[in-house]
Design a protein around this motif. Structure first.
Motif, PDB file in Angstrom:
ATOM      1  N   GLN A  62      -4.288   8.155   1.478  1.00 24.61           N
ATOM      2  CA  GLN A  62      -2.948   8.298   2.035  1.00 24.61           C
ATOM      3  C   GLN A  62      -1.906   7.795   1.033  1.00 24.61           C
ATOM      4  O   GLN A  62      -0.866   8.416   0.805  1.00 24.61           O
ATOM      5  CB  GLN A  62      -2.847   7.503   3.353  1.00 24.61           C
ATOM      6  CG  GLN A  62      -1.491   7.622   4.021  1.00 24.61           C
ATOM      7  CD  GLN A  62      -1.094   9.092   4.275  1.00 24.61           C
ATOM      8  OE1 GLN A  62      -1.833   9.833   4.913  1.00 24.61           O
ATOM      9  NE2 GLN A  62       0.060   9.507   3.750  1.00 24.61           N
TER      10      GLN A  62
ATOM     11  N   ASP B 173       1.034   9.719  -1.077  1.00 21.12           N
ATOM     12  CA  ASP B 173       2.459   9.352  -1.048  1.00 21.12           C
ATOM     13  C   ASP B 173       3.004   9.174  -2.464  1.00 21.12           C
ATOM     14  O   ASP B 173       4.139   9.560  -2.761  1.00 21.12           O
ATOM     15  CB  ASP B 173       2.658   8.049  -0.264  1.00 21.12           C
ATOM     16  CG  ASP B 173       2.415   8.248   1.231  1.00 21.12           C
ATOM     17  OD1 ASP B 173       2.297   9.417   1.657  1.00 21.12           O
ATOM     18  OD2 ASP B 173       2.342   7.244   1.960  1.00 21.12           O
TER      19      ASP B 173
ATOM     20  N   MET C   4       8.720  12.610  -1.306  1.00 20.65           N
ATOM     21  CA  MET C   4       8.850  11.312  -0.651  1.00 20.65           C
ATOM     22  C   MET C   4       9.775  10.423  -1.474  1.00 20.65           C
ATOM     23  O   MET C   4       9.713  10.417  -2.709  1.00 20.65           O
ATOM     24  CB  MET C   4       7.461  10.665  -0.517  1.00 20.65           C
ATOM     25  CG  MET C   4       7.552   9.227  -0.087  1.00 20.65           C
ATOM     26  SD  MET C   4       6.150   8.611   0.841  1.00 20.65           S
ATOM     27  CE  MET C   4       6.083   9.583   2.286  1.00 20.65           C
TER      28      MET C   4
ATOM     29  N   HIS D 194      11.011   4.969   1.473  1.00 18.58           N
ATOM     30  CA  HIS D 194      10.092   5.388   2.527  1.00 18.58           C
ATOM     31  C   HIS D 194       8.655   4.997   2.156  1.00 18.58           C
ATOM     32  O   HIS D 194       7.902   4.454   2.963  1.00 18.58           O
ATOM     33  CB  HIS D 194      10.231   6.904   2.712  1.00 18.58           C
ATOM     34  CG  HIS D 194       9.457   7.437   3.865  1.00 18.58           C
ATOM     35  ND1 HIS D 194       9.342   8.764   4.130  1.00 18.58           N
ATOM     36  CD2 HIS D 194       8.728   6.813   4.814  1.00 18.58           C
ATOM     37  CE1 HIS D 194       8.583   8.940   5.197  1.00 18.58           C
ATOM     38  NE2 HIS D 194       8.201   7.759   5.632  1.00 18.58           N
ATOM     39  N   CYS D 195       8.300   5.261   0.903  1.00 22.98           N
ATOM     40  CA  CYS D 195       6.946   4.981   0.426  1.00 22.98           C
ATOM     41  C   CYS D 195       6.667   3.479   0.444  1.00 22.98           C
ATOM     42  O   CYS D 195       5.591   3.036   0.864  1.00 22.98           O
ATOM     43  CB  CYS D 195       6.795   5.536  -0.990  1.00 22.98           C
ATOM     44  SG  CYS D 195       5.128   5.483  -1.606  1.00 22.98           S
TER      45      CYS D 195
ATOM     46  N   LYS E  10       6.164   2.366   4.075  1.00 22.52           N
ATOM     47  CA  LYS E  10       4.847   2.791   4.575  1.00 22.52           C
ATOM     48  C   LYS E  10       3.736   1.937   3.988  1.00 22.52           C
ATOM     49  O   LYS E  10       2.820   1.506   4.675  1.00 22.52           O
ATOM     50  CB  LYS E  10       4.595   4.258   4.177  1.00 22.52           C
ATOM     51  CG  LYS E  10       4.997   5.252   5.234  1.00 22.52           C
ATOM     52  CD  LYS E  10       4.601   6.658   4.842  1.00 22.52           C
ATOM     53  CE  LYS E  10       3.150   6.970   5.187  1.00 22.52           C
ATOM     54  NZ  LYS E  10       2.793   8.357   4.864  1.00 22.52           N
ATOM     55  N   THR E  11       3.831   1.683   2.662  1.00 19.18           N
ATOM     56  CA  THR E  11       2.786   0.903   1.984  1.00 19.18           C
ATOM     57  C   THR E  11       2.777  -0.523   2.525  1.00 19.18           C
ATOM     58  O   THR E  11       1.717  -1.080   2.830  1.00 19.18           O
ATOM     59  CB  THR E  11       3.038   0.877   0.456  1.00 19.18           C
ATOM     60  OG1 THR E  11       3.232   2.217   0.018  1.00 19.18           O
ATOM     61  CG2 THR E  11       1.872   0.268  -0.292  1.00 19.18           C
TER      62      THR E  11
END
Ligand SMILES: Cc1cc2nc3c(=O)[nH]c(=O)nc-3n(C[C@H](O)[C@H](O)[C@H](O)COP(=O)(O)OP(=O)(O)OC[C@H]3O[C@@H](n4cnc5c(N)ncnc54)[C@H](O)[C@@H]3O)c2cc1C
Length: 402
Positions: free
Chosen positions: A358, A362, A371, A375-376, A379-380
């Motif tokens: 995943q 990304d 992306m 945002h990345c 998420k991470t």
């Protein structure tokens, strides 16, 4: 006495050269900006201290988001369309990440930069080669610019003269931008090697301490390099160790080494003062995670053109800085946080983050532009507790360089 020089084939006096806008530096930031401003109908002059085409130390990795921003076919300036990434740690545990077609491509900077400059000149931009910026004085309505070949006058002076920007050093101070070194080798490999390597880019997260090494295939050579956002010393030794680890790079017919700097931070977030603006590397706008600078140089040009379209050539407009703060700087800050996360503990980051399907999906999205960095990062960070749990052994792919 004013100098005389060839300009578009005709001899002219330097004194005549009053431009709306003078762009210093014909790299990606300068040429793209010159093109966009000529499109707005402005009289644009661009100067560069070098004769063109000129070489530039650069891996020549061009992300999809940079290609999209340019929005035209690069033609033969594109060497390889990159369709996959080999993600590696010390040439072990390699995984092959297939990416969408053309997530990136490779170019050679002398050709790519010439293409952008030609495109600007075709729009009516005047180019003065071998003309170096020396100094400038700002008056109420215009800037008088001293160059190595005479005086020029303009309403706005737009500095895109790279990491060691003379405009920045002269007019904004020498300590404005913080940069780190990076080193590369151009490797002309043994016959058949490039074909076997294929259209993939290789990233090795042990290429250099707290950084990475890359192998980018071009038409007839590899560009191989090392970089760390934390800086570092003995880059040549790290690069040699990195090169020695890959079969594809052995027994080359020729190797050339070069090093330069990547500017990662503008310490005072100062991008304009009166009639003088800074763009691209001159402004300290490269990204920390991959050391990517071309996209951000082009993006700063797009933002500057947008500000000029809205506010004209007014000295008191602060729109360029405002738009940078809105559209670009938050992304660069998120990239810097991601770089700290990945490279401070590279082994852990490789096994738990880079090998995570995943997350590497990304990361590929960062390069293609699908992306954003913020945002990345979010998420991470949110997934971190889960991803730090012991992972299964990676379903490793063959090491494509052996
Ligand atoms: C080893 C290395 C590898 C890299 N690899 C990549 C990569 O793969 N992908 C990527 O996106 N980025 C990469 N970068 C970063 C990238 O090269 C830069 O971020 C990018 O070139 C910035 O573009 P620019 O237009 O701001 O400046 P530049 O491309 O540096 O252009 C500046 C121009 O200004 C001219 N100039 C300088 N001084 C003067 C003066 N006094 N008067 C007139 N003209 C002047 C120069 O001749 C030059 O043409 C790499 C950098 C390094 C060091």
């Amino acid at each position: 006495m004013p100098g005389r020089m060839a300009w578009g084939g005709a001899a002219m006096s330097f004194d005549d050269t009053v431009a709306d806008v003078l762009v210093v530096g014909a790299g990606p930031a300068g040429s793209h900006l010159a093109y966009l401003l000529a499109e707005q109908g402005l009289r644009v002059t661009i100067i560069d201290k070098q004769a063109f085409p000129r070489a530039k130390v650069c891996g020549g990795g061009l992300s999809r988001k940079a290609m999209d921003l340019l929005g035209f076919d690069l033609g033969p300036a594109m060497h390889r369309a990159i369709g996959g990434a080999i993600l590696n740690y010390r040439n072990r545990d390699a995984i092959l990440k297939e990416v969408e077609p053309m997530a990136a491509c490779t170019v050679v900077r002398s050709e790519f930069d010439q293409l952008l400059l030609d495109r600007a000149c075709a729009k009516g931009v005047r180019f003065l080669a071998e003309t170096a910026f020396v100094d400038a004085t700002e008056g109420a309505d215009a800037v008088s610019v001293t160059t190595s070949r005479g005086l020029l006058r303009c309403r706005l002076l737009l500095a895109a003269d790279g990491a060691a920007s003379a405009v920045r050093n002269k007019l904004f101070g020498k300590d404005l931008v913080a940069y780190v070194p990076a080193m590369e080798a151009t490797v002309w490999p043994a016959p058949g090697t490039l074909e076997r390597f294929g259209d993939r880019a290789l990233f090795d997260f042990d290429g250099m301490p707290r950084g990475y090494g890359w192998i980018f295939p071009k038409r007839d050579h590899f560009n191989v390099g090392v970089y760390s956002p934390f800086g570092g010393t003995a880059l040549r030794q790290h690069l040699d160790r990195f090169i020695a680890a890959y079969a594809s790079l052995q027994q080359p017919s020729r190797v050339e080494y070069q090093g330069y700097v990547i500017p990662l931070q503008n310490r005072r977030q100062l991008y304009q003062r009166g009639r003088v603006w800074l763009l691209g590397d001159a402004a300290g706008l490269a990204e920390a995670l991959f050391g990517e600078g071309i996209y951000f140089a082009l993006k700063s040009a797009t933002i500057a053109a947008k500000a000029i379209a809205a506010d004209g050539l007014r000295a008191e407009s602060a729109l360029y800085s405002r738009l940078l703060r809105l559209e670009l700087l938050p992304e660069l800050r998120a990239a810097a946080w991601m770089a700290r996360l990945i490279y401070r503990f590279p082994k852990l980051a490789f096994s738990h983050l880079v090998l995570n399907q995943q997350i590497n999906h990304d990361f590929a999205g960062l390069i293609s532009g699908q992306m954003g960095y913020r945002h990345c990062l979010l998420k991470t960070a949110l997934g971190l507790p889960r991803w730090l749990l012991p992972s299964k052994a990676p379903g490793s792919a063959a090491d494509h360089s052996r």
